[in-house]
Design a protein around this motif. Sequence first.
Motif, mmCIF file in Angstrom:
data_model
loop_
_atom_site.group_PDB
_atom_site.id
_atom_site.type_symbol
_atom_site.label_atom_id
_atom_site.label_comp_id
_atom_site.label_asym_id
_atom_site.label_seq_id
_atom_site.Cartn_x
_atom_site.Cartn_y
_atom_site.Cartn_z
ATOM 1 N N ASN A 1 25.554 42.148 -34.786
ATOM 2 C CA ASN A 1 24.407 42.239 -35.687
ATOM 3 C C ASN A 1 23.150 41.665 -35.036
ATOM 4 O O ASN A 1 22.066 42.262 -35.114
ATOM 5 N N ASP A 2 23.287 40.509 -34.387
ATOM 6 C CA ASP A 2 22.137 39.903 -33.694
ATOM 7 C C ASP A 2 21.667 40.800 -32.549
ATOM 8 O O ASP A 2 20.458 40.955 -32.321
ATOM 9 N N TRP A 3 22.634 41.355 -31.830
ATOM 10 C CA TRP A 3 22.295 42.216 -30.691
ATOM 11 C C TRP A 3 21.559 43.475 -31.147
ATOM 12 O O TRP A 3 20.543 43.869 -30.557
ATOM 13 N N ALA A 4 22.050 44.109 -32.225
ATOM 14 C CA ALA A 4 21.384 45.302 -32.750
ATOM 15 C C ALA A 4 19.985 44.966 -33.267
ATOM 16 O O ALA A 4 19.037 45.746 -33.082
ATOM 17 N N ALA A 5 19.844 43.798 -33.890
ATOM 18 C CA ALA A 5 18.530 43.383 -34.376
ATOM 19 C C ALA A 5 17.566 43.161 -33.214
ATOM 20 O O ALA A 5 16.363 43.466 -33.319
ATOM 21 N N ALA A 6 18.076 42.636 -32.100
ATOM 22 C CA ALA A 6 17.232 42.432 -30.921
ATOM 23 C C ALA A 6 16.725 43.768 -30.384
ATOM 24 O O ALA A 6 15.562 43.891 -29.978
ATOM 25 N N TRP A 7 17.596 44.788 -30.375
ATOM 26 C CA TRP A 7 17.153 46.107 -29.911
ATOM 27 C C TRP A 7 16.103 46.688 -30.859
ATOM 28 O O TRP A 7 15.097 47.250 -30.418
ATOM 29 N N LYS A 8 16.353 46.560 -32.160
ATOM 30 C CA LYS A 8 15.398 47.089 -33.138
ATOM 31 C C LYS A 8 14.024 46.423 -32.962
ATOM 32 O O LYS A 8 12.982 47.085 -33.095
ATOM 33 N N ALA A 9 14.025 45.129 -32.664
ATOM 34 C CA ALA A 9 12.761 44.427 -32.467
ATOM 35 C C ALA A 9 12.015 44.970 -31.247
ATOM 36 O O ALA A 9 10.783 45.113 -31.273
ATOM 37 N N GLU A 10 12.730 45.296 -30.173
ATOM 38 C CA GLU A 10 12.094 45.883 -28.990
ATOM 39 C C GLU A 10 11.576 47.288 -29.285
ATOM 40 O O GLU A 10 10.471 47.662 -28.890
ATOM 41 N N LYS A 11 12.376 48.073 -30.001
ATOM 42 C CA LYS A 11 11.969 49.446 -30.302
ATOM 43 C C LYS A 11 10.704 49.484 -31.159
ATOM 44 O O LYS A 11 9.871 50.402 -31.029
ATOM 45 N N ALA A 12 10.543 48.500 -32.029
ATOM 46 C CA ALA A 12 9.366 48.460 -32.892
ATOM 47 C C ALA A 12 8.074 48.293 -32.099
ATOM 48 O O ALA A 12 6.982 48.540 -32.616
ATOM 49 N N LYS A 13 8.180 47.897 -30.830
ATOM 50 C CA LYS A 13 7.002 47.649 -30.001
ATOM 51 C C LYS A 13 6.559 48.875 -29.198
ATOM 52 O O LYS A 13 5.477 48.850 -28.606
ATOM 53 N N TYR A 14 7.387 49.932 -29.142
ATOM 54 C CA TYR A 14 7.046 51.024 -28.220
ATOM 55 C C TYR A 14 7.712 52.328 -28.638
ATOM 56 O O TYR A 14 8.821 52.329 -29.178
ATOM 57 N N ALA A 15 7.036 53.422 -28.366
ATOM 58 C CA ALA A 15 7.594 54.763 -28.588
ATOM 59 C C ALA A 15 7.047 55.702 -27.519
ATOM 60 O O ALA A 15 5.873 55.610 -27.141
ATOM 61 N N HIS A 16 7.905 56.587 -27.021
ATOM 62 C CA HIS A 16 7.477 57.604 -26.052
ATOM 63 C C HIS A 16 8.519 58.713 -26.029
ATOM 64 O O HIS A 16 9.719 58.453 -25.969
ATOM 65 N N ARG A 17 8.054 59.944 -26.059
ATOM 66 C CA ARG A 17 8.967 61.088 -26.137
ATOM 67 C C ARG A 17 9.663 61.395 -24.817
ATOM 68 O O ARG A 17 10.633 62.159 -24.794
ATOM 69 N N PHE A 18 9.172 60.820 -23.696
ATOM 70 C CA PHE A 18 9.778 61.095 -22.391
ATOM 71 C C PHE A 18 10.620 59.923 -21.875
ATOM 72 O O PHE A 18 10.921 59.852 -20.690
ATOM 73 N N VAL A 19 10.963 58.985 -22.755
ATOM 74 C CA VAL A 19 11.757 57.820 -22.355
ATOM 75 C C VAL A 19 12.948 57.694 -23.284
ATOM 76 O O VAL A 19 12.829 57.888 -24.501
ATOM 77 N N MET A 20 14.123 57.367 -22.718
ATOM 78 C CA MET A 20 15.348 57.170 -23.490
ATOM 79 C C MET A 20 15.908 55.783 -23.189
ATOM 80 O O MET A 20 15.628 55.209 -22.138
ATOM 81 N N ASN A 21 16.717 55.270 -24.129
ATOM 82 C CA ASN A 21 17.374 53.994 -23.908
ATOM 83 C C ASN A 21 18.819 54.081 -24.379
ATOM 84 O O ASN A 21 19.083 54.378 -25.545
ATOM 85 N N VAL A 22 19.741 53.842 -23.459
ATOM 86 C CA VAL A 22 21.172 53.896 -23.765
ATOM 87 C C VAL A 22 21.641 52.506 -24.160
ATOM 88 O O VAL A 22 21.509 51.553 -23.384
#
Length: 563
Positions: free
Chosen positions: A334-355
Amino acid sequence: MNDVIEYLVDGNSGLAPGSVSGTVIVAGVCSAGEVGKGYLLGKRSDLQSLLGVGPLVDRLRDTFAAGGQEPIVIAVPVTGLPGGYIGEVKHTGVGPEATTTGLGSQNADAVVQIVVAGSLGTATYKLSLDGGQTWDNPTATPANGQITLGDSGAVLTLDAGEHVKDDKYAVTVRGPIGPVEKIGNGPELTVTGTVKAAATLVLRITGAGSRNVGTYQLSEDGGDNWGVIRTIPVDGAIPVSSSGVTINVPDEAMVVGTEYRCRLNAPVPSISAVMSALEKPLELFDVESILIVGPSDSVDWAACGAKADELWNQHRPTYFKTEFRLPHDGEDMNDWAAAWKAEKAKYAHRFVMNVVAFGEVSDATGLRKLRNWSGLQMGRVLSLPVHRATGRVRDGGISQGILPEGWNEAVQFVLESAGAVTAKTYAGLTSPYWGDSRTLAEPTSDFQFEEVLRTVFKAVRLSRIAALSGMYDEAGDPAAEGSAAGLEYLKGEIENALESMVAAKPTELAAYIVTIPPGQDIVNNGVGVEIELIGIPIIRKIKLFLSYTYAGSKVDPRLAEVA
């Protein structure tokens, strides 16, 4: 001189050049090879002799394992940094928050506890580096709030405000070589060296005794596979050549059955080192996508997005694939998923993916190590036509991987919905399967899925090369019916290129519409061509509606058919 003159009429064979589908760059840290050099690799390449060991080699093994029969990969070594980390601050209490900075160089389970309440400079605190088992003497908080956490390399900075008595701030700091956990009654031992590759070391004492008498077995994958039984060396040094470290056994009597566990954190690249290493390979090779091996965050994604935009402006549509970090010690899913969500909230781009999908992976070496699944995902992409989703169940599951404990449908759904590349399980099936291949695009974008991006990028490249054949051609007279030969030729060339995707087996495009609107001012503005790509829809959800009725009843549909 009158004679028979020969001319070659070129470009009428129907060839549609320009596609780079299935050609990728994988960049990451390894122990050998020349930094910034592109290594052209296939399934039979000797990865260890070329690149040594490290995260790059691990992902390449995964890529080739899942990449079908003819994957072609360009590997680019990158300079690495020590793989330590500083975890998120866990604040217990109601006082001001805190942040961390620095470099994780040594292990610490740091806890800062407020002893006397007050503002910075007035409040006092005590520090523990072993999770609260032992404490330093209370001392005044610095006026700037910066508390050095021992020799770990981390600094905890308390926010300004009125700090509250008994508030606690916990931070996990790990160096490249994690703490050695002892299970049993034997003496302590140490692990030293420079980490080249990630591993979970387990040393099991199989025979009691000191050096040159006692025996041991070593596992590099957390106990899934074991080496042969060996005698403890006279000097007590047990080298782990695949990871670059040495286990140091003291000159004391070892106790049979005792196990020692230690997690090694792989070296990581900086995004500036990655971009520097990619300069020369990108001058030489045109590729469909680039995989960057190693944990990344929103700052790294922004650099990838900027590079993708630069390549697009150079008429080389290319997208980037990145990885997210593994969970830190003491961090649940849960903490790990929340950390990813916090990073995603800072950036968006249609030509970048994150596994984000990760877990233990079995590879051809026989070991089963914990790592990110970006290599497996890239391999699946290489084995598929551009329009096909990696999660198609008919193509099989992720047979090499096992999802970690705590990974469930809620975690997967939350991450996937926000734009992460995840893996999932289906009731009734054994293996994990890929979910949607999401990009980090805004929710309003048409390019939220990798298969859409691949299809459009291929069409863009084919259309551009085809359109170049019409450059400086005579447009003809658009006002006179049937006299715009140059425009018709241009339209035909683009259609011919796109037809190769429609006629492919399997079909990559359902159809296309190429239109050159009439009435254009060609002399001053050039020619505008409208291209509508009609893609093949993907089945992302299936609903089964079942009803039950008795045979022979008035509502039996078979009787209704007879009547």
